[in-house]
Scaffold this motif. Structure first.
Motif, PDB file in Angstrom:
ATOM      1  N   ARG B   2      28.124  14.152  65.489  1.00 37.01           N
ATOM      2  CA  ARG B   2      28.909  13.375  64.750  1.00 37.01           C
ATOM      3  C   ARG B   2      29.614  12.078  65.337  1.00 37.01           C
ATOM      4  O   ARG B   2      29.958  11.096  64.609  1.00 37.01           O
ATOM      5  N   ARG B  71      31.080  20.130  50.739  1.00 26.97           N
ATOM      6  CA  ARG B  71      30.635  19.336  51.380  1.00 26.97           C
ATOM      7  C   ARG B  71      30.553  18.046  50.667  1.00 26.97           C
ATOM      8  O   ARG B  71      31.021  18.167  49.488  1.00 26.97           O
ATOM      9  N   PRO B  75      30.463  11.928  56.179  1.00 22.78           N
ATOM     10  CA  PRO B  75      31.526  12.431  56.860  1.00 22.78           C
ATOM     11  C   PRO B  75      32.832  11.851  57.060  1.00 22.78           C
ATOM     12  O   PRO B  75      32.854  10.567  56.374  1.00 22.78           O
ATOM     13  N   TRP B  92      39.621  19.150  58.487  1.00 19.37           N
ATOM     14  CA  TRP B  92      38.404  18.800  59.182  1.00 19.37           C
ATOM     15  C   TRP B  92      38.332  17.240  59.691  1.00 19.37           C
ATOM     16  O   TRP B  92      38.727  16.553  58.863  1.00 19.37           O
ATOM     17  N   ASN B  94      36.135  14.039  60.883  1.00 16.28           N
ATOM     18  CA  ASN B  94      34.877  13.442  60.924  1.00 16.28           C
ATOM     19  C   ASN B  94      33.717  14.351  60.808  1.00 16.28           C
ATOM     20  O   ASN B  94      32.950  14.650  61.486  1.00 16.28           O
ATOM     21  N   THR B  95      33.732  15.075  59.452  1.00 16.16           N
ATOM     22  CA  THR B  95      32.574  15.807  59.083  1.00 16.16           C
ATOM     23  C   THR B  95      32.461  15.808  57.663  1.00 16.16           C
ATOM     24  O   THR B  95      33.214  15.252  56.969  1.00 16.16           O
ATOM     25  N   ARG B  96      31.306  16.434  57.168  1.00 16.31           N
ATOM     26  CA  ARG B  96      30.828  16.260  55.744  1.00 16.31           C
ATOM     27  C   ARG B  96      30.523  17.649  55.093  1.00 16.31           C
ATOM     28  O   ARG B  96      30.276  17.522  54.079  1.00 16.31           O
ATOM     29  N   SER B  97      31.090  18.700  55.866  1.00 15.98           N
ATOM     30  CA  SER B  97      31.024  20.027  55.548  1.00 15.98           C
ATOM     31  C   SER B  97      32.033  20.804  55.937  1.00 15.98           C
ATOM     32  O   SER B  97      32.226  20.458  57.074  1.00 15.98           O
ATOM     33  N   GLY B  98      32.433  21.966  55.411  1.00 13.76           N
ATOM     34  CA  GLY B  98      33.474  22.886  55.975  1.00 13.76           C
ATOM     35  C   GLY B  98      33.246  24.237  55.220  1.00 13.76           C
ATOM     36  O   GLY B  98      32.825  24.233  54.036  1.00 13.76           O
TER      37      GLY B  98
END
Lengths: 282, 146
Positions: B2, B71, B75, B92, B94-98
């Protein structure tokens, strides 16, 4: 002997609708419906609901003739519900054994209700149900009319009933006092009810007394005075979906000496454990 | 990985997210909401399982442990909110899903939303509160006999 007795209660329920459903000696209690509903005020409305399903019951009866066996397991139909219309109401609660209650709301306030009610209070005790009773007269189920006062204190409900027999069975009086409490534990609905049921000498004489002309080798003459039954009920109700609920109830009741010393008594206490799954129709 | 995202792509994602938020909030378009899954587009998904909580009586608080997943296509910094609180339930970076577990407690149906930090919702999904017995409407107090 514990036996698995599978029998339909449709006939019993039919009798209920005619106003003559058999009720229990120990656990009749309309407060159960109020407490299970978690009511904290005197609700009044037109309409009602019906819960219909199956109930499994493990029971121990301390009096002969209330069931085929003193102890056993039974599977039956669970029918609980109420319907009100302009003050008239009908209540059914097979799991509290009251069966059917017919009534009319006389007056009410924010946190109290006063109703006139008619209900069967005492079950039939006969040789048909228990061969040990051979030679004794049949004790028929009664129908009593009286007043019911219900008071709401937060999550507590107190109910007092005074009822007199109008079926010419015994012309006795019954006074019932109940205190119920409700808790919500996550989605579980928990209730507890303490009961005290006083029965006049006439009621006792008719149901647990043994007259001189009934005396046999098994049954000696017995003339009781007034008596009572003390009870505790604890139950949980869990919604399974918007239409189905699971309910489990444990009931314990103790007979007063005047009752437990009757030749018809086998124990001085009894109980029931009921578990039901019912479909709710609103 | 990431951390290794190219700066240009992050910028592109942020602009795209901001644009989506602008379109879906400012233009008043409604988000798809069905079966506990709502999405502003195929690139953004927010779902709840289970998406329904059943209490015994209307008005009771309904309790349900739920799993919220989401998602996006790119990100970024995202937060999940529910409408009863201004603060995010979880964020969250710097992410594209959680995915996270939440102890849902409410007496009424609510909506959950996924938002880029400080921006409008990219996706909304409902959590429905149902009951078995409806509340009875009380009538005016009266005296019937006395």
């Amino acid at each position: 002997m514990n036996v698995m007795t599978i029998r339909s209660r449709f006939f019993l329920l039919a009798l209920s609708l005619a106003g003559m459903l058999a009720s229990g000696w120990a656990t009749a209690n309309d407060i159960a419906r109020e407490v299970r509903a978690g009511r904290d005020q005197a609700a009044s409305y037109d309409g009602g609901f019906l819960e219909l399903g199956l109930v499994v019951e493990v029971f121990s009866n301390p009096l002969m003739g209330l069931s085929e066996e003193d102890n056993g397991v039974d599977i039956g139909i669970a029918l609980n519900g109420e319907y009100q219309w302009r003050g008239l109401f009908v209540e059914a609660n097979t799991e509290s054994e009251r069966g059917l209650v017919l009534g009319y709301n006389l007056a009410r306030g924010e946190r109290w209700l006063l109703d006139i009610i008619g209900s069967n209070q005492h079950d039939e005790i006969s040789e048909d149900m228990d061969d040990r009773l051979e030679g004794l007269r049949d004790r028929e189920l009664d129908f009593m009319l009286g007043l019911r006062s219900t008071h709401y204190f937060g999550s507590n409900i107190f109910q007092l009933e005074w009822m007199r027999d109008i079926s010419d069975r015994h012309e006795g009086v019954a006074v019932n006092a109940s205190l119920g409490k409700f808790w919500q534990v996550r989605n579980w609905n928990v209730h507890a009810i303490l009961t005290y049921r006083h029965k006049s000498a006439r009621v006792m004489e008719y149901y647990v007394g043994v007259r001189e002309d009934e005396v046999t080798d098994r049954f000696s003459a017995y003339s009781p005075g007034a008596g009572h039954i003390s009870g505790l009920e604890v139950g949980i109700t869990l919604p399974l979906s918007e239409k189905w609920i699971l309910r489990s109830t444990a009931q314990y009741f103790a007979l007063s000496d005047a009752m437990s010393e009757s030749p018809l008594a086998t124990e001085d206490a009894g109980g029931r454990l009921l578990t039901s799954v019912t479909r709710v129709f609103n | 990985m990431r951390e290794g995202r190219h700066h240009k792509r992050r910028l592109s994602m942020l602009l795209r997210s901001a644009c989506m938020a602008c379109v879906f909030s400012g233009a008043g378009l409604s988000f798809a909401q069905s079966g506990g899954q709502g999405a502003a587009s195929e690139d953004v998904r927010l779902s709840i399982k289970p998406s329904r909580c059943v209490a015994l009586h209307e008005g009771q608080i309904c309790y349900q442990n739920i799993t919220i997943t989401w998602r996006t296509a790119f990100p970024g910094n995202y937060c999940v909110y529910w409408e009863v609180a201004p603060q995010p339930l979880q964020c969250w970076e710097n992410t594209r899903s959680g995915r996270f577990e939440f102890d849902f407690q409410s007496a009424a149906s609510v909506q959950f939303s996924l938002r880029p930090l400080g921006q409008s919702a990219l996706a909304i999904t409902p959590m429905r509160v149902a009951w078995v017995h409806r509340a009875r409407q009380r009538k005016r107090l009266n005296w019937r006999l006395f």
